[in-house]
Design a protein around this motif. Structure first.
Motif, mmCIF file in Angstrom:
data_model
loop_
_atom_site.group_PDB
_atom_site.id
_atom_site.type_symbol
_atom_site.label_atom_id
_atom_site.label_comp_id
_atom_site.label_asym_id
_atom_site.label_seq_id
_atom_site.Cartn_x
_atom_site.Cartn_y
_atom_site.Cartn_z
ATOM 1 N N GLY A 175 30.305 21.971 34.404
ATOM 2 C CA GLY A 175 28.972 22.049 34.975
ATOM 3 C C GLY A 175 28.877 21.313 36.304
ATOM 4 N N ASP A 176 27.761 21.547 37.005
ATOM 5 C CA ASP A 176 27.504 20.874 38.269
ATOM 6 C C ASP A 176 26.796 19.543 38.019
ATOM 7 N N ILE A 177 26.934 18.635 38.991
ATOM 8 C CA ILE A 177 26.253 17.348 38.922
ATOM 9 C C ILE A 177 25.444 17.164 40.202
ATOM 10 N N GLU A 178 24.149 16.881 40.044
ATOM 11 C CA GLU A 178 23.277 16.586 41.175
ATOM 12 C C GLU A 178 22.763 15.163 41.018
ATOM 13 N N LEU A 179 22.884 14.383 42.097
ATOM 14 C CA LEU A 179 22.466 12.985 42.053
ATOM 15 C C LEU A 179 21.671 12.649 43.304
ATOM 16 N N SER A 180 20.543 11.961 43.119
ATOM 17 C CA SER A 180 19.762 11.479 44.258
ATOM 18 C C SER A 180 19.236 10.092 43.951
ATOM 19 N N GLY A 181 19.147 9.255 44.984
ATOM 20 C CA GLY A 181 18.619 7.916 44.806
ATOM 21 C C GLY A 181 19.489 6.861 45.466
ATOM 22 N N ALA A 182 19.104 5.606 45.272
ATOM 23 C CA ALA A 182 19.810 4.469 45.857
ATOM 24 C C ALA A 182 20.793 3.891 44.855
ATOM 25 N N LEU A 183 22.045 3.669 45.300
ATOM 26 C CA LEU A 183 23.102 3.149 44.436
ATOM 27 C C LEU A 183 23.396 1.714 44.836
ATOM 28 N N HIS A 184 23.348 0.809 43.837
ATOM 29 C CA HIS A 184 23.555 -0.613 44.076
ATOM 30 C C HIS A 184 24.840 -1.139 43.459
ATOM 31 N N ARG A 185 25.369 -0.446 42.453
ATOM 32 C CA ARG A 185 26.536 -0.943 41.747
ATOM 33 C C ARG A 185 27.562 0.179 41.610
ATOM 34 N N GLU A 186 28.487 0.013 40.697
ATOM 35 C CA GLU A 186 29.537 1.021 40.532
ATOM 36 C C GLU A 186 28.953 2.320 39.988
ATOM 37 N N SER A 187 29.301 3.436 40.617
ATOM 38 C CA SER A 187 28.825 4.753 40.198
ATOM 39 C C SER A 187 29.981 5.738 40.277
ATOM 40 N N VAL A 188 30.233 6.429 39.173
ATOM 41 C CA VAL A 188 31.348 7.365 39.082
ATOM 42 C C VAL A 188 30.815 8.736 38.696
ATOM 43 N N LEU A 189 31.167 9.774 39.471
ATOM 44 C CA LEU A 189 30.800 11.153 39.185
ATOM 45 C C LEU A 189 32.081 11.961 39.098
ATOM 46 N N ASN A 190 32.245 12.716 38.013
ATOM 47 C CA ASN A 190 33.485 13.440 37.797
ATOM 48 C C ASN A 190 33.187 14.802 37.182
#
Length: 422
Positions: A320-335
Motif C-alpha cells: 500500500g501507499d503511505i501519506e504523511l504530513s506534519g512536523a517531525l521532531h524525533r525518529e520517524s521511519v516509513l517503509n
C-alpha cells in the motif's frame, strides 16, 4: 361457482394451463365487473397461450359441472390461499413492520468488583460511564416480522450477573431459544461506573463506547464483523479488534491498540503510545502523537496527519501507499515494499527521518522551516529537486545537501522508483 371459474378449473384439471396461468385467469375474472372503459373480456387480457381455447368455451360449459370433482377445487383453493399469505408477508416486509419494547434493570455491584466482562450476540451494544455504583442496563427488543413476534418470549429476557474473583460476568438469560436474526434483535445499553475496566465482545454487531474518562481505566472491545466506535474516551489503555468491521476512535489514552483484517480504521484526538494494524483496510490517523505511533498494513494505504506532539513514527506497508504530513521532531521511519511514499513534512533539528520504498516512487515536500541534512538515493530511478539546497552534491541517482542548519537528518531511498523533492 361462476361459469368462468368452472371453466378455468376444468382447463387446469386437463393440464391445458398451468397453476400460475389459472391464478392469473381467476384474478382477471374478479376484475371484469369493474369499469375499464372498454368491452375487453378477461380472456382477451390473458397470455397468448390460453387464447386458442376460447373457441371451445361454449361446449365446455355444459359438461364442466359433472366432470369437475370437488378434490381439485379444494386443492386449488388451498394453494391459492397459501399464495395470498406469501404475498401478504412480502408486503409486510416491504412496509417495514417493526415493534419495539424497552426493559430496564439495575445490577448492584460489590465493592471488590474491578472489571466487567460480557460476550453479547443478539444486537448492538452501547456503553456509557456514570459516577454511580450500579450498572444500569436497558434491553431494547426489536421485532421486524409479525411471523416472528408471537414466537419470541421477550418478557423472559434479562441480564444475569456472575462474580468470579474481582470480575463481574454479564450474560443474557432467557435467550436459549433465540438466534441472531435479521427478523429480530435485542440491543443493549449499559451505564457502568467509570472506575471499572471493561471487556466486551460480540460476533457481528456494533459496539459504541462514549463519555468514558478514568486515569487508570482500561477497555477491550472486540467484534467479528461489527463496527467499533469510541467518542470522548480518555483511559489508560484501549484495545480495539475486529475482523471485517470498521473502527473509529476519538480519544486520548496512554496505550492504544487497534487491529482489523479488512475493515477501515479512523483515529483522531491524542495518542501517547499507539499500535495500529490492518491487513487490507484503509488506515487514517489525524491526531497528536506524544510518544510513538506504530502503524502497519499488508495491502493497506496509510494516511497519517500529525496535528501536534513530538512523538516518533514507525509506518510500514507491504503493497500500500503511505501519506504523511506534519512536523517531525524525533525518529520517524516509513517503509513500503511496492507502494508510493508521499510526504509533506517539516524536519526539526532533533528529527531523524528515513523513507524507503523498494519499487515505489517517493514524492517529498520539504517545508522551508526544516533544519536537516538531505540524502536521497534512487538506485535505478531518477531524482529531481525543485528546491535550493546548500552544499549540494548531485549525480544521476544520488542527491545530497542541507536545508537550514542541517542538524536533522532526512534520508530517502528507492530501488527502482523515482524521487521528487519540492
Amino acid at each position: 361457482m361462476s361459469e368462468d371459474r368452472k371453466l378455468i378449473l376444468k382447463m387446469l384439471q386437463e393440464n391445458r394451463i398451468t397453476i400460475e396461468e389459472a391464478e392469473r385467469l381467476l384474478k382477471a375474472t374478479e376484475e371484469k365487473g369493474s369499469p375499464r372503459g372498454s368491452e375487453e373480456t378477461f380472456f382477451d387480457r390473458t397470455a397468448p397461450r390460453v387464447e386458442h381455447f376460447v373457441s371451445s368455451l361454449s361446449s365446455m360449459f355444459d359438461t364442466v359441472s359433472q366432470q369437475l370433482g370437488p378434490t381439485l377445487e379444494k386443492r386449488f383453493e388451498g394453494w391459492f390461499q397459501q399464495k395470498q399469505g406469501k404475498t401478504e408477508a412480502q408486503t409486510e416486509a416491504a412496509e417495514g413492520f417493526e415493534t419495539q419494547r424497552k426493559d430496564e434493570q439495575v445490577i448492584t455491584l460489590n465493592p471488590e468488583i474491578q472489571k466487567i466482562k460480557a460476550h453479547y450476540t443478539l444486537g448492538d451494544v452501547t456503553v456509557l460511564s456514570h459516577s454511580g455504583e450500579h450498572i444500569h442496563a436497558c434491553l431494547e427488543k426489536r421485532v421486524y416480522s409479525k411471523h416472528v413476534e408471537d414466537s419470541l418470549k421477550y418478557e423472559d429476557l434479562h441480564l444475569e450477573s456472575k462474580i468470579d474473583g474481582n470480575i463481574l460476568f454479564l450474560q443474557l438469560a432467557g435467550a436459549e431459544h433465540l438466534t441472531p436474526s435479521s427478523q429480530a434483535e435485542v440491543h443493549l445499553t449499559l451505564q457502568i461506573p467509570a472506575s471499572l475496566d471493561l471487556e466486551l465482545s460480540t460476533e457481528k454487531h456494533d459496539i459504541a463506547l462514549s463519555q468514558w474518562s478514568h486515569t487508570q481505566g482500561q477497555a477491550h472491545l472486540r467484534s467479528g464483523s461489527g463496527n467499533l466506535s469510541l467518542q470522548q474516551a480518555a483511559l489508560k489503555a484501549i484495545d480495539l479488534e475486529t475482523r471485517s468491521g470498521n473502527i473509529t476512535a476519538e480519544q486520548a489514552s496512554e496505550h492504544l491498540k487497534v487491529q482489523t483484517q479488512s475493515g477501515d480504521i479512523l483515529l483522531s484526538g491524542s495518542i501517547y503510545k499507539g499500535h495500529v494494524k490492518s491487513s487490507s483496510g484503509q488506515v487514517s490517523v489525524r491526531a497528536s502523537v506524544l510518544d510513538k505511533l506504530t502503524a502497519e498494513g499488508s495491502s493497506s494505504d496509510l494516511q497519517i496527519q500529525l496535528l501536534d506532539g513530538q512523538g516518533s513514527l514507525d509506518l510500514s506497508s507491504r503493497s500500500g501507499d503511505i501519506e504523511l504530513s506534519g512536523a517531525l521532531h524525533r525518529e520517524s521511519v516509513l517503509n513500503s515494499a511496492s507502494g508510493d511514499l508521499q510526504c509533506d513534512i517539516i524536519v526539526h533539528p532533533q528529527a531523524s527521518v528515513s523513507l524507503t520504498s523498494h519499487s515505489g516512487d517517493i514524492d517529498l515536500i520539504l517545508r522551508p522551516e526544516s533544519q536537516c541534512h538531505v540524502d536521497l538515493d534512487a538506485r535505478t530511478g531518477d531524482i529531481e529537486s525543485r528546491i535550493e539546497l546548500a552544499d549540494l552534491h548531485h549525480s544521476d541517482h544520488q542527491l545530497k545537501g542541507k536545508v537550514g542548519s542541517g542538524e536533522g537528518v532526512l534520508k530517502a531511498q528507492t530501488q527502482s522508483g523515482d524521487i521528487l523533492l519540492s
